[in-house]
Each structure stands twice: as C-alpha cells, then as structure tokens.
Scaffold this active site. Structure first.
Site, PDB file in Angstrom:
ATOM      1  N   SER A  33       0.945  -1.332   0.124  1.00 54.39           N
ATOM      2  CA  SER A  33       0.084  -0.112   0.097  1.00 54.39           C
ATOM      3  C   SER A  33       0.622   1.205  -0.099  1.00 54.39           C
ATOM      4  O   SER A  33       0.490   2.124  -0.128  1.00 54.39           O
ATOM      5  CB  SER A  33      -0.759   0.122   1.320  1.00 54.39           C
ATOM      6  OG  SER A  33      -0.158   0.030   2.399  1.00 54.39           O
ATOM      7  N   ASP A 341      -4.350   7.773   8.171  1.00 53.40           N
ATOM      8  CA  ASP A 341      -5.259   7.113   8.677  1.00 53.40           C
ATOM      9  C   ASP A 341      -4.784   5.967   9.975  1.00 53.40           C
ATOM     10  O   ASP A 341      -5.555   5.130  10.138  1.00 53.40           O
ATOM     11  CB  ASP A 341      -6.054   5.891   7.438  1.00 53.40           C
ATOM     12  CG  ASP A 341      -4.756   5.307   6.972  1.00 53.40           C
ATOM     13  OD1 ASP A 341      -3.638   5.241   7.533  1.00 53.40           O
ATOM     14  OD2 ASP A 341      -4.997   4.750   5.957  1.00 53.40           O
ATOM     15  N   HIS A 344      -1.263   4.791   7.311  1.00 53.27           N
ATOM     16  CA  HIS A 344      -0.455   5.140   6.220  1.00 53.27           C
ATOM     17  C   HIS A 344      -0.395   6.738   6.529  1.00 53.27           C
ATOM     18  O   HIS A 344      -0.981   7.224   7.418  1.00 53.27           O
ATOM     19  CB  HIS A 344      -1.397   5.015   4.784  1.00 53.27           C
ATOM     20  CG  HIS A 344      -1.458   3.585   4.696  1.00 53.27           C
ATOM     21  ND1 HIS A 344      -2.742   3.021   4.988  1.00 53.27           N
ATOM     22  CD2 HIS A 344      -0.798   2.676   4.237  1.00 53.27           C
ATOM     23  CE1 HIS A 344      -2.547   1.677   4.899  1.00 53.27           C
ATOM     24  NE2 HIS A 344      -1.548   1.445   4.139  1.00 53.27           N
TER      25      HIS A 344
END
Ligand SMILES: *[C@@H]1O[C@H](CO)[C@@H](O)[C@H](O)[C@H]1NC(C)=O
Ligand SMILES: *[C@@H]1O[C@H](CO)[C@@H](O)[C@H](O)[C@H]1NC(C)=O
Ligand SMILES: *[C@@H]1O[C@H](CO)[C@@H](O)[C@H](O)[C@H]1NC(C)=O
Ligand SMILES: *[C@@H]1O[C@H](CO)[C@@H](O)[C@H](O)[C@H]1NC(C)=O
Ligand SMILES: *[C@@H]1O[C@H](CO)[C@@H](O)[C@H](O)[C@H]1NC(C)=O
Ligand SMILES: *[C@@H]1O[C@H](CO)[C@@H](O)[C@H](O)[C@H]1NC(C)=O
Length: 376
Positions: A33, A341, A344
């Site tokens: 990610s 978040d 991240h």
C-alpha cells in the site's frame, strides 16, 4: 588550482558515465500500500470482492479529489518520484474494466498491491495468519511482471536498462498481519531473515533480467504508527521513546529488519553485473525526522495522531472505525498531520520523505549523486 580542475574533470567524467543511467524512461514498481496506485482497486472490481475502506472518500481528497486506491489523502512517494523524473504517474498493472493487464506500459508499470506480503500466503496461512486484503505477494507481482513485460528477454533488457526499479517497501505486511493476529514479537522476529532473503532474491532476479538501477526501501518506524500505539497502549512510560512518544521495541524491530536488509544488499556481488546501482532507501530515518520534530516541518498536530478515523484516544485511532467507514471523521487540515489513517501517512509527509530520499541524503548511495544534470 590544478587539483581543483582535475577534480572538476573527474566529476564531469563520472557524471557523464552515469548520465544515461539516470535518464530513466520508465519506473517499474513492486510493493504494498505504500506504492499501490490502483491495483487493489481494480482487483476488487474484477473479483467482485468487498471493497476495503481505503477505496472510499476521504481517501484521495487532497490531490485526486476522489479515491484512486492510493492509501493516503493524495500522492505517494512513487508519485513524487515519477514527477521528479518528469514522467507521468505510474499506472497500475491491473487494468480496470475487467482487463487483467494494462498493455500500454510505455513509461512504467506499477505491480504493487495494498496488503501484499514478501513471503507466500501459504507461509503465513501455515502459521494461522491469513491475508485479509490480497494474495498478490511479491512472487505473484514478479510473475505478472515477467508475463507482461518480459515475454522475450531482449524486450525485457531493453526496457529495464532505462528503468528505475522500485523494489518495495515490501515485508512490512509480513510483520503487520502477524502482529495484528496476536503473534508475539519474538516469533515474528524469527522470520525476518526469510523476508529479507526473499527481497534480495527479487532484487537479483530483476538485475538478471536487465535492471540497472534498483531502489530498495526499508521499513518505516512502525513504533510511531497510530495503529500500533493504540494496539499496544500501555501505562509503562519506559516503553516509549521520551523524545518522540514512539514505541521503542517496535522501532527496534523495524531497525533490525532494515539493518539485515542493508547488510544483505551490500553482499550482492555487483561486479557480476556491469554498472548496476543498488540503492537502499532509508524510509525509517527519513520519516524519523518528522516524528522527532513535527512542528519544524509544519505538522502542527504532531506526528502520532491520525487525521482520519475513529476519533477519540490520544492517537485518534480505533480499529473498528476505519477511515472511509461510515462513522469515521476527518481532520480539516491533513497537511498538519504526519499520519493519515493511523497506518499510512499524509501526502504532506510522503512529499517530505520523498525530498529527503531523492533530493537529500537518505538514500545509500545518494540518488542525486548518480543523477547530477549536466547543465553547462
Ligand atoms: C534520454 O532518453 C531519451 C529517450 O530515450 C533520448 O532521446 C535521449 O537522448 C536520452 N538522453 C541521454 C543524455 O542519454
Ligand atoms: C483491455 O485492454 C485492451 C488494451 O489496452 C483494450 O483494447 C480493451 O478495450 C480492454 N478491454 C476492456 C474490456 O476494457
Ligand atoms: C488467499 O488465498 C486463500 C487460499 O489460499 C483464500 O482462501 C483467500 O480467500 C485468499 N485471500 C484473498 C484476499 O484473496
Ligand atoms: C529519556 O530517555 C533517555 C534514555 O532512555 C534517558 O537517558 C533520559 O534521561 C530521558 N529523559 C527524560 C527527560 O526523561
Ligand atoms: C491507554 O492506556 C492508559 C493506561 O493504561 C489508559 O488510561 C487509556 O485510556 C488508554 N487509552 C486508549 C486509547 O486505550
Ligand atoms: C472504538 O469504536 C467502537 C465502535 O464505535 C466503540 O464501541 C469503542 O468503544 C471504541 N474504542 C475506543 C477505545 O474508543
């Protein structure tokens, strides 16, 4: 005087000899990610599976003004690399509209998938840990790469010669998934050498296929992540670094992975391959600057509190109220947060980390020392 002229000539010669290698015409990326620019989004639509929370607003709100599959409010490090090299943003390998692959790969392809691990899914499944997001491990990504771009070895060599390869960050999820499943750190620590070995094998594989510049990022200081700070919340102040508030043992764990990775990267016999640059990208220390003095960098809300998510608690993180979910809230100024978040980082943090890496001193050898432009 003579010495300085001599030095200038030497510098010029070395600059010229490297110039073509830095004239990157494409970027090939593998990872999770931290680098996914849309693969998971398109995979979810192909498989009709439950979309993960990061495919909903407010993801993407700051730059793209819609969710793109990137796990941030805007651009990621890889996007800033592309911009810095004058290339378009790197499209995901998995195409939308039910196409498995994007065929138009002129200026790069991104194989990174959010949630991906370095080790095989079966390794983790045998330990009772399943991947909630994807089985597109590093091995799977390499397979996609070879199928799509390396159908003939001369095509592959030609492409890779002028490509910047971003190998990671990868491996972080091998630890994240296990720790979140409740596995003790000592057990997780035992397979760090295997994770590193897998990354090194991937680096060697792309070099054998013709890669000339491979950038290999280490892990972030995960002890500073809002999610881990919440998960391992403890009243024992000795557990925390009194300068940053980060969890010492988790950061030591990330350092252990990084040291092993750096050591093993140095052992790759470069003399076997003509003119190969293997560059370690020190994500850990580049990010650590922000956690040490967030306010100096404009992060007025500090390094540890998430902008988007469950609200409440010192870190504004709650595992059961994910950012993008129905009852999550978002801060009004994400640029003043390091953490987007809880897992991240914000675009603002990624931009600064990019600058430290690619314009500063946090790559070994220094990326910008290889790529000095000849201007006169
Ligand atoms: C850089 O690459 C472009 C496109 O392949 C080429 O036209 C140009 O001559 C290259 N420049 C150098 C300095 O090699
Ligand atoms: C799949 O990709 C090809 C090549 O890019 C394109 O021509 C085709 O229309 C795509 N198919 C769908 C269903 O989008
Ligand atoms: C990963 O593969 C296993 C089977 O090995 C399957 O049960 C699981 O649903 C897959 N996970 C995802 C996210 O696709
Ligand atoms: C912070 O931690 C260091 C090392 O653990 C210790 O030497 C120092 O005294 C601590 N400082 C404060 C203000 O607690
Ligand atoms: C963290 O732990 C402290 C003390 O153990 C407790 O007072 C606090 O409520 C906890 N915070 C969260 C967010 O769980
Ligand atoms: C997290 O959110 C859930 C659901 O809203 C709530 O029940 C729980 O109390 C929250 N936990 C904390 C520590 O705030």
């Amino acid at each position: 005087m003579a010495i300085s002229i001599c030095f200038a000539i030497l510098l010029l010669i070395s600059t010229i000899s490297y110039a073509y290698e830095c004239n990157y015409t494409s970027i090939i990326s593998f990872g999770n990610s931290l680098a996914d620019t849309g693969n998971i989004k398109n995979l979810v639509s192909i498989h009709h599976s439950q979309p993960p929370h990061f495919l909903f607003p407010p993801y993407g709100e700051t730059f793209f003004h819609k969710p793109t599959g990137r796990c941030s409010n805007g651009r990621l490090i890889i996007d800033f690399i592309a911009e810095g090299l004058g290339l378009p943003l790197i499209p995901p390998y998995v195409g939308d509209k039910r196409n498995l692959s994007n065929k138009d790969v002129g200026q790069g392809v991104n194989y990174a998938v959010a949630g991906a691990t370095a080790l095989s899914s079966s390794f983790h499944e045998a330990r009772g840990v399943s991947n909630p997001t994807t089985n597109a491990t590093l091995q799977v990504q390499l397979k996609w790469f070879k199928q799509s771009l390396c159908s003939t070895s001369s095509d592959c060599q030609q492409l890779l010669k002028h490509s910047l390869i971003l190998m990671g960050e990868i491996g972080g999820n091998d630890y994240n998934h296990e720790l979140r499943a409740g596995k003790p750190i000592n057990e997780v620590k035992s397979f760090v050498p295997l994770v590193v070995k897998t990354i090194i094998a991937a680096v060697k594989e792309v070099i054998k296929l013709g890669a000339k510049t491979v950038i290999v990022p280490g892990n972030f200081p995960i002890g500073c992540s809002s999610s881990y700070l919440t998960m391992y919340n403890n009243s024992d102040t000795k557990m925390y670094d009194n300068k940053t508030g980060c969890i010492i043992w988790l950061n030591k764990f990330a350092e252990y992975h990084n040291q092993l990775l750096e050591t093993e990267l140095q052992k790759i016999p470069k003399f076997n391959y003509h003119h190969v640059n293997i560059i370690y990208a020190d994500y850990y220390n580049a990010a650590m600057q922000l956690y040490r003095s967030p306010k100096e960098f404009g992060f007025l809300n500090g390094g540890l509190k998430a902008c988007c998510g469950g609200g409440g608690g010192p870190y504004n993180f709650n595992q059961s109220v994910e950012c993008g979910g129905p009852s999550s809230t978002t801060c009004t100024d994400p640029d003043t947060y390091v953490s987007w978040d809880g897992v991240h980082l914000t675009e603002a943090a990624y931009r600064l980390i990019y600058k430290s890496l690619f314009e500063g001193s946090y790559t070994m050898p220094r990326f910008n020392s290889l790529c000095t432009n000849i201007t006169s």
